[in-house]
Design an enzyme around this catalytic site. Structure first.
Site, mmCIF file in Angstrom:
data_model
loop_
_atom_site.group_PDB
_atom_site.id
_atom_site.type_symbol
_atom_site.label_atom_id
_atom_site.label_comp_id
_atom_site.label_asym_id
_atom_site.label_seq_id
_atom_site.Cartn_x
_atom_site.Cartn_y
_atom_site.Cartn_z
ATOM 1 N N ASN A 1 5.759 -1.274 11.402
ATOM 2 C CA ASN A 1 4.972 -0.807 10.263
ATOM 3 C C ASN A 1 5.323 -1.665 9.029
ATOM 4 O OD1 ASN A 1 3.392 0.969 8.577
ATOM 5 N ND2 ASN A 1 3.770 2.585 10.072
ATOM 6 N N ASN B 1 0.826 -1.207 0.000
ATOM 7 C CA ASN B 1 0.000 0.000 0.000
ATOM 8 C C ASN B 1 0.858 1.254 0.000
ATOM 9 O OD1 ASN B 1 -0.590 1.994 2.487
ATOM 10 N ND2 ASN B 1 0.213 0.071 3.319
ATOM 11 N N ASN C 1 4.963 6.146 3.314
ATOM 12 C CA ASN C 1 4.212 6.801 2.247
ATOM 13 C C ASN C 1 4.032 8.303 2.390
ATOM 14 O OD1 ASN C 1 3.830 4.293 0.940
ATOM 15 N ND2 ASN C 1 2.243 3.794 2.441
ATOM 16 N N THR C 2 4.642 8.883 3.415
ATOM 17 C CA THR C 2 4.662 10.341 3.538
ATOM 18 C C THR C 2 6.130 10.748 3.432
ATOM 19 O OG1 THR C 2 2.695 10.412 4.933
ATOM 20 C CG2 THR C 2 4.179 12.296 5.089
ATOM 21 N N LYS D 1 5.460 3.897 17.096
ATOM 22 C CA LYS D 1 5.410 2.810 16.114
ATOM 23 C C LYS D 1 6.614 2.925 15.192
ATOM 24 C CE LYS D 1 2.412 0.479 12.792
ATOM 25 N NZ LYS D 1 1.046 0.353 12.264
ATOM 26 N N PHE E 1 -1.787 8.275 4.136
ATOM 27 C CA PHE E 1 -2.606 8.919 5.176
ATOM 28 C C PHE E 1 -3.836 9.627 4.608
ATOM 29 C CE2 PHE E 1 1.276 9.752 8.215
ATOM 30 C CZ PHE E 1 1.398 8.395 8.421
#
Ligand SMILES: Cc1cc2nc3c(=O)[nH]c(=O)nc-3n(C[C@H](O)[C@H](O)[C@H](O)COP(=O)(O)O)c2cc1C
Length: 341
Positions: free
Chosen positions: A234, A107, A174-175, A205, A111
């Site tokens: 993660n 994925n 993904n950021t 995390k 966010f």
């Protein structure tokens, strides 16, 4: 569901879990089929009662629309989010890929969420809830790293009376730049600021893509500067784990299992009893979850295998943990945590 594109399937599931479970007879039916209650699984952590140790991993219910449904499906606690201060649409689609033969998901959601104002209103309608609620918080994509701390402060302020714990997410791949915040200076000043805002437990995390030494260093700073727990891990950006992997986003599920568990065990050897540890990454069945508990996990979380196996998995995991605890002569889960270390 697997005939639909993955994000459409998720939206359909969300519709049924959020709307269906609010109908009393449906909720009743779900609870009877999926909730496994057994006092051997229940424990107090940070003064909060957890009826069982199996939580939904962050990212499944980003917008707090499925609280009732997910609890009727047997989870012992819910980690909602990641929530950012302002709503954002996330990365361009397609950004969610399933690899069913490998029980793996990739994925690059980024966010996507309704933002803290809307999400906090939804949580406010339900909190305090029958099972613990954790809120996973992250910075907006457009917030520069220098002011990231302001995003986390704002979110802690918003959710401090609406959750049982807060998770700081600086480990999503993904950021852009987010994982760069996994450094000593940021972590220690962040926790200092957040502890001024709330006495609620604050967890960190972490990503699986670092050496054990780096992870131990990070956890050491986190724990000594005031974090109340570590969630490992993660998703991974190690694309060599899957031949068909795209070269963006994070992998979860089966291909992450060993990497995540190995890092978790390394951390647990050092930090069991010094802080609370949550294991997440590739958990596929009760035996796997039990192994994490024996190796130091007070709680576990599941995401990807919940997609592939459905809600019966959560009951199986809880039943298996309870049975294994009894077979091994434990009176309660709390006696088993870390017993293999
Ligand atoms: C589609 C998807 C979205 C996710 N979104 C988030 C998120 O918003 N925040 C977060 O901390 N983790 C997120 N995760 C990571 C999961 O919470 C979990 O750490 C990871 O998937 C490993 O567990 P699993 O192998 O059981 O899926 C996401 C995972 C997936 C598959």
């Amino acid at each position: 569901m697997f005939k639909f594109d993955p994000e459409t399937a998720h939206n359909i599931a969300e519709f049924f879990i959020s709307k269906g479970a609010t109908l009393p007879f449906v909720q009743d039916l779900l609870v009877r089929n999926f909730v496994y209650s057994d006092s051997i699984l229940s424990q107090q952590l940070w003064g909060v009662h957890f009826p069982n140790p199996v939580g939904i991993g962050a990212g499944f219910d980003k917008n707090a629309t499925m609280i009732e449904g997910l609890s009727a499906l047997g989870f012992g606690y819910l980690e909602l989010g990641t929530v950012t201060p302002r709503a954002q649409i996330g990365n361009p689609k397609p950004r969610l890929f399933r690899f069913p033969k490998k029980s793996t998901i990739q994925n690059a959601m980024g966010f996507n969420n309704d933002g803290s104002k809307v999400v906090s209103r939804r949580v406010d309608d339900q909190y305090p809830y029958a099972i613990p609620i954790g809120i996973n918080i992250g910075k907006n994509k457009t917030t520069p790293e220098e002011s990231a701390i302001e995003d986390y402060k704002m979110l802690a302020q918003t959710f401090k009376d609406l959750c049982d714990y807060i998770t700081i997410n600086i480990s999503s791949p993904n950021t852009p730049g987010l994982r760069d915040l996994q450094n000593e200076a940021f972590i220690s000043s962040l926790i200092g600021e957040l502890k001024k805002i709330t006495p609620k437990p604050i967890l960190l995390k972490i990503a699986p893509d670092m050496s054990l030494d780096d992870a131990l260093g990070l956890c050491d700073i986190a724990v000594s500067s005031g974090f109340d727990g570590i969630i490992a891990t993660n998703t991974t950006v190690d694309y060599s784990l899957l031949d068909e992997a795209k070269n963006f986003g994070g992998l979860s599920g089966e291909v992450l299992r060993e990497k995540s568990f190995t890092l978790f065990c390394g951390i647990a050897k050092e930090f069991h009893k010094k802080t609370k540890l949550i294991s997440v990454g590739g958990i596929c069945c009760g035996d796997e979850a039990y192994e994490r508990i024996l190796n130091g996990a007070s709680l576990v979380q599941i995401y990807t295998q919940f997609i592939f196996k459905g809600p019966s998995l959560i009951r199986e995991v809880n039943e298996t943990i309870a049975r294994r605890l009894r077979e091994d002569g434990f009176g309660n889960i709390s006696e088993a945590i870390g017993s293999k270390l």
